[in-house]
Design an enzyme around this catalytic site. Structure first.
Site, PDB file in Angstrom:
ATOM      1  N   TYR A  12       0.851  -1.191   0.000  1.00 29.69           N
ATOM      2  CA  TYR A  12       0.000   0.000   0.000  1.00 29.69           C
ATOM      3  C   TYR A  12       0.886   1.240   0.000  1.00 29.69           C
ATOM      4  O   TYR A  12       1.538   1.544   0.993  1.00 29.69           O
ATOM      5  CB  TYR A  12      -0.902  -0.040   1.232  1.00 29.69           C
ATOM      6  CG  TYR A  12      -1.867   1.121   1.396  1.00 29.69           C
ATOM      7  CD1 TYR A  12      -2.061   2.072   0.399  1.00 29.69           C
ATOM      8  CD2 TYR A  12      -2.613   1.246   2.560  1.00 29.69           C
ATOM      9  CE1 TYR A  12      -2.945   3.107   0.550  1.00 29.69           C
ATOM     10  CE2 TYR A  12      -3.513   2.294   2.734  1.00 29.69           C
ATOM     11  CZ  TYR A  12      -3.667   3.224   1.738  1.00 29.69           C
ATOM     12  OH  TYR A  12      -4.542   4.266   1.894  1.00 29.69           O
TER      13      TYR A  12
ATOM     14  N   VAL B 287      -9.256  -0.102  -5.332  1.00 27.37           N
ATOM     15  CA  VAL B 287      -9.558  -0.226  -3.905  1.00 27.37           C
ATOM     16  C   VAL B 287     -10.240   1.061  -3.493  1.00 27.37           C
ATOM     17  O   VAL B 287      -9.623   2.125  -3.491  1.00 27.37           O
ATOM     18  CB  VAL B 287      -8.286  -0.470  -3.076  1.00 27.37           C
ATOM     19  CG1 VAL B 287      -8.631  -0.519  -1.586  1.00 27.37           C
ATOM     20  CG2 VAL B 287      -7.611  -1.768  -3.499  1.00 27.37           C
TER      21      VAL B 287
ATOM     22  N   LYS C  96      -1.076  -1.163  -4.308  1.00 23.83           N
ATOM     23  CA  LYS C  96      -2.195  -0.220  -4.245  1.00 23.83           C
ATOM     24  C   LYS C  96      -1.596   1.172  -4.305  1.00 23.83           C
ATOM     25  O   LYS C  96      -0.910   1.603  -3.378  1.00 23.83           O
ATOM     26  CB  LYS C  96      -2.996  -0.418  -2.963  1.00 23.83           C
ATOM     27  CG  LYS C  96      -4.107   0.622  -2.767  1.00 23.83           C
ATOM     28  CD  LYS C  96      -4.735   0.504  -1.387  1.00 23.83           C
ATOM     29  CE  LYS C  96      -5.700   1.648  -1.126  1.00 23.83           C
ATOM     30  NZ  LYS C  96      -6.255   1.612   0.243  1.00 23.83           N
TER      31      LYS C  96
END
Length: 302
Positions: free
Chosen positions: A136, A206, A164
């Protein structure tokens, strides 16, 4: 380690009772509703899931609950958001034992690591489990960038499979794909740069606001996948005032308030977060009610 991850993965919320204990039934109901509304996977216990507001035993209880209610209908990924590497490894192992399908791995919280420390943290967690891992990257929130040097150093770790990307600069999508080709699956992670990410090659999204408006999110990604950019832009432009909220510090409160207005959950949060009040609350209510009355896909709420 190729995955089946693609499409819309809402960053689902954790629901609380009036005494702020976890309301497992409501939390499970929220997960189930999102799956039935057509999302392609779930992110649980991320930022929107208030990971760092839960005790370790509470997190494990939520993991068991999501595995039970989702029942393999879609992949379930859990955030790994811990204060140090030791705790991150322990939680990753607990998630694997609980039957979770993958991890969304964050840098260790609070401390801002040097590049070699960031690499070592990610590598240690990855080597402790066999689950596929999405890193992330969110430089504004965590004050560290998962740049090319980090991803180069981790390219030999087979279960680190995805990134992400929540940097607000859409050029990152092209730079990552140019640098690494298909080595890492790229997901858009900032709601108001989602369509740009999908256009530039992101495999999925996401999303925070999907928890309140799943039908539009699913159709937005589906339209992009079939190349219907006119339809995708129509939904994106309608959605954008709300999508901007994902980049604000009070995103959890605003998303949970939107869920409450749309009949999909409660706005209750744990301190230090507090429910919105005053002018900010009125502003968000007006935005959500306007979106609900004009929504291009789901049932309108008048």
């Amino acid at each position: 380690m190729p995955t089946s991850w693609k499409g819309v993965f809402p960053a689902a919320t954790t629901q609380f009772a009036e005494d702020l204990s976890i309301d497992l039934k409501a939390t499970q109901a929220g997960y189930d509703a999102l799956v039935r509304d057509g999302v392609d996977g779930l992110i649980v216990l991320g930022t929107c899931g208030e990971n760092n507001s839960l005790d370790p035993d509470e997190k494990r209880t939520v993991l068991k609950a999501v595995v039970e209610v989702v029942d393999k209908r879609v992949p379930v990924i859990t955030g790994v958001s811990e204060f140090d590497t030791r705790r991150a490894v322990a939680y990753a192992r607990a998630a694997e034992a609980a039957g979770i399908d993958g991890l969304m791995l964050l840098p260790a919280m609070v401390y801002v690591p040097k590049t070699e420390e960031l690499i070592a943290h990610f590598r240690a967690v990855a080597e402790a489990v066999s689950l596929p891992i999405m890193l992330y990257n969110n430089p504004p929130a965590y004050r560290v960038n998962i740049g090319k040097e980090v991803l180069d150093a981790l390219a030999d770790v087979p279960n680190i499979v995805a990134v992400k990307e929540s940097a607000p600069d859409s050029r990152r999508f092209t730079d990552l794909i140019n640098a690494f080709g298909s080595r890492y699956e790229i997901f858009a992670g900032l709601d108001d740069v989602a369509l740009e990410g999908l256009m530039l090659g992101a495999k999925g999204w996401v999303s925070g606001l999907t928890s309140a408006f799943p039908h539009e999110s699913v159709e937005l990604v589906a339209a992009a996948a079939r190349g219907d950019w006119m339809r995708a832009r129509e939904i994106y432009r309608w959605f954008m005032p709300l999508l901007h909220l994902d980049a604000e510090h009070d995103l959890v409160q605003t998303i949970k308030l939107a869920e409450q207005i749309m009949g999909r959950g409660s706005e209750r949060v744990r301190m230090p977060r507090m429910i919105l009040s005053g002018a900010r609350r009125a502003e968000i209510i007006a935005m959500v009610e306007q979106a609900a009355a004009t929504r291009p896909v789901g049932p309108k709420k008048i």
